[in-house]
Design an enzyme around this catalytic site. Structure first.
Site, mmCIF file in Angstrom:
data_model
loop_
_atom_site.group_PDB
_atom_site.id
_atom_site.type_symbol
_atom_site.label_atom_id
_atom_site.label_comp_id
_atom_site.label_asym_id
_atom_site.label_seq_id
_atom_site.Cartn_x
_atom_site.Cartn_y
_atom_site.Cartn_z
ATOM 1 C CE LYS A 196 -1.807 2.808 2.926
ATOM 2 N NZ LYS A 196 -1.948 4.011 2.069
ATOM 3 C CD GLU A 269 13.783 4.204 8.143
ATOM 4 O OE1 GLU A 269 13.625 5.402 7.836
ATOM 5 O OE2 GLU A 269 14.423 3.388 7.463
ATOM 6 C CB CYS A 303 13.074 8.861 8.464
ATOM 7 S SG CYS A 303 11.383 8.553 7.931
ATOM 8 C CD GLU A 401 10.011 12.772 12.425
ATOM 9 O OE1 GLU A 401 10.872 12.302 11.666
ATOM 10 O OE2 GLU A 401 8.998 12.142 12.776
#
Length: 532
Positions: A196, A269, A303, A401
């Site tokens: 997906k 992750e 990331c 973040e």
């Protein structure tokens, strides 16, 4: 260093001549969506202008189940093919990606809004992964002999079997590398994949699927489902034999819970608040140039990009002056050509987060050294690369973040303090150390609690070294991609132990007591012989 928002507007980069209509043609969309299960319709858009790119099939939960049925049937046949044939598909795919990179570079840029050079990082990463697993998969997966319980009498072999059908949920920020790049080792290990992708970047993933099929992968082995994450995502997890997820920590926890409920494995992750340490002896010019790459590649929507920058107080003024000057000189643009230094944020949500973090920090006393403003004159989601100083713990940008082109600069007195500050986060994905002393850099790196550490580079050295594992500690994830771990996670280990001549029980007239004494003596001898 006294710049305020808007006083040094960055110049737009030169524009290319190709348009959305030139790249995303009806014929291309029809080709890429062929075979995608979907009874509904959805659409994706380009961050450069906000205009629609394509109408796409939208998968229902029933469509996801059907995709898994097709994948399971095809996987059983695919797994029977010799590994050298499966590996050959990867090597042909490697060549095709490089030959036809212009096609997918356009798609990556249109779907993510990133600059072309940053899009090319995905080409590099996918080609390296395809080459590595195309060459090394047979070695990683071959049967291995191990010492048995009784030397010479017990013969032990470890086999690796594919798990079956891998459920993969891929993010929007690196739509080529974090989709097909993670699927490559799963395929060569004998699995099928139901993926997906994010709807907004689905064309890139579908292009990669089309190219893999051209390289020889059976079409049914690689299924793609498209739809809203809360609807389609849980269905991907519900049917999978193993789950591969890249995305936010919050969603990663939900994925892990769904996989745990079914007792299937998962690799995650997740987020990061990555730190870069500029030590006292660092080359200031190289560190400043490296910081631009580390902080602002893909507009910070990476990331493993840097969001916290710790600089030794003795060189901080000189470093910040050079870093801010380089940042102000960056060119922003929407061109489907090389030349822009940074592209757009992906959408409204990212722009809102970046704006909120910067405005709140400034309101609470932080200082803008570069950037700090949106650039709607270039595109609806553009935001200037931004450097903040004076960031403190109450500010959201300090610990949350941002996932955008914003970095906070802090000063430190000694390396112990720098290491402590860098480790003072719930995340542990990537970090960076800059010094002219390689040994010193590696020593400091070993003290940082992140899955990868780059010395004199921001992120690319560790990520590009695909024989070595890459992943996160703490809230940054579970499991690893790349290297042996990146392929073995897609397999089930099986131990076959053949006992010969004597059983693992009393024999040759021994009673239980004599057998126990014999085994005790044997264990002492095996230790004396340094057997493992």
């Amino acid at each position: 260093m006294d710049a305020t928002p808007g006083t040094n507007p960055l110049a737009p980069a030169p524009q290319g001549t190709r348009t959305v209509a030139d790249v995303v043609t009806p014929e291309l969309v029809a080709q890429l969506t062929k075979g995608v299960a979907g009874s509904g319709r959805t659409a994706n858009h380009t961050p450069f202008t906000g205009e629609k790119l394509a109408d796409l099939p939208e998968s229902t939960p029933e469509d996801v189940g059907h995709a898994y049925e097709q994948a399971r049937s095809a996987q059983a046949v695919w797994a029977q093919r010799p590994i050298r044939e499966r590996a050959a598909v990867l090597l042909r795919f490697h060549d095709l990606v490089l030959e036809r990179q212009a096609e997918v570079l356009d798609l990556i840029q249109l779907e993510t809004g990133k600059a072309r050079l940053h899009a090319h990082e995905e080409i590099q990463a996918v080609a390296v992964a395809a080459r590595h697993y195309g060459r090394k998969a047979a070695s990683y997966l071959k049967p291995k002999r191990h010492a048995g319980a009784m030397p010479t009498l017990t013969r032990v072999t470890e086999l690796r079997h594919p798990r079956g059908v891998i459920g993969q949920i891929a993010p929007w920020n690196y739509p080529l590398e974090l989709s097909v790049g993670d699927a490559i080792p799963a395929f060569v290990a004998g699995n099928a994949v139901v993926m997906k992708p994010d709807t907004e970047t689905a064309l890139t993933a579908l292009w990669a699927r089309d190219l893999l099929i051209e390289a020889g992968l059976p079409a049914e082995v690689f299924q793609v489902v498209i739809g809203d994450g809360p609807v389609v995502g849980p269905e991907v997890v519900r049917h999978a034999d193993y789950v591969s997820f890249t995305g936010s920590t919050r969603t990663g926890r939900e994925v892990a819970q769904g996989a745990a409920a079914r007792l299937v494995g998962v690799s995650l992750e997740l987020g990061g608040k990555n730190a870069m340490l500029v030590l006292q002896d660092a080359d200031i010019e190289k560190a400043a140039a490296g910081a631009v790459r580390a902080c602002f590649s893909s507009a910070g929507q990476l990331c493993i990009s840097i969001e916290r920058l710790y600089v030794h107080e003795s060189i901080a003024d000189a470093f910040v002056k050079r870093f801010a000057a380089r940042t102000r000189a960056m060119r922003l643009g929407t061109s489907l050509a090389y030349g822009a230094d940074m592209g757009s944020l992906v959408g409204e949500r990212q722009l809102e987060t970046v704006t909120r973090h910067v405005e709140e920090a400034v309101a609470k006393g932080a200082k803008v050294l570069a950037g700090g403003v949106a650039r709607p004159d270039i595109g609806p989601y553009f935001y200037e690369p931004t450097i903040l100083e004076g960031v403190e713990a109450p500010m959201a940008v300090c610990a949350e973040e941002t996932f955008g082109p914003v970095v906070s600069v802090y000063r430190f007195k000694d390396e112990d303090e720098a290491v402590e500050l860098a480790n003072s986060t719930a995340y542990g994905l990537n970090s960076s150390v800059w010094t002219q002393d390689g040994r010193r850099g590696r020593e400091v790196a070993s003290r940082l609690r992140t899955g990868t550490v780059n010395v004199n580079e921001g992120y690319a050295s560790a990520y590009g070294s695909v024989q070595s594992p890459m992943g996160g500690m703490k809230d940054s994830g579970l499991g690893r991609r790349h290297g042996s771990e990146g392929i073995l996670k897609y397999t089930e280990a099986q131990t076959i132990a053949q006992q010969r001549v004597l059983p693992m029980a009393p024999a040759l007239g021994m009673d239980d007591e004599k057998y126990a004494a014999f085994m005790s003596r044997s264990l002492r001898v095996m230790k004396a012989l340094r057997l493992r």
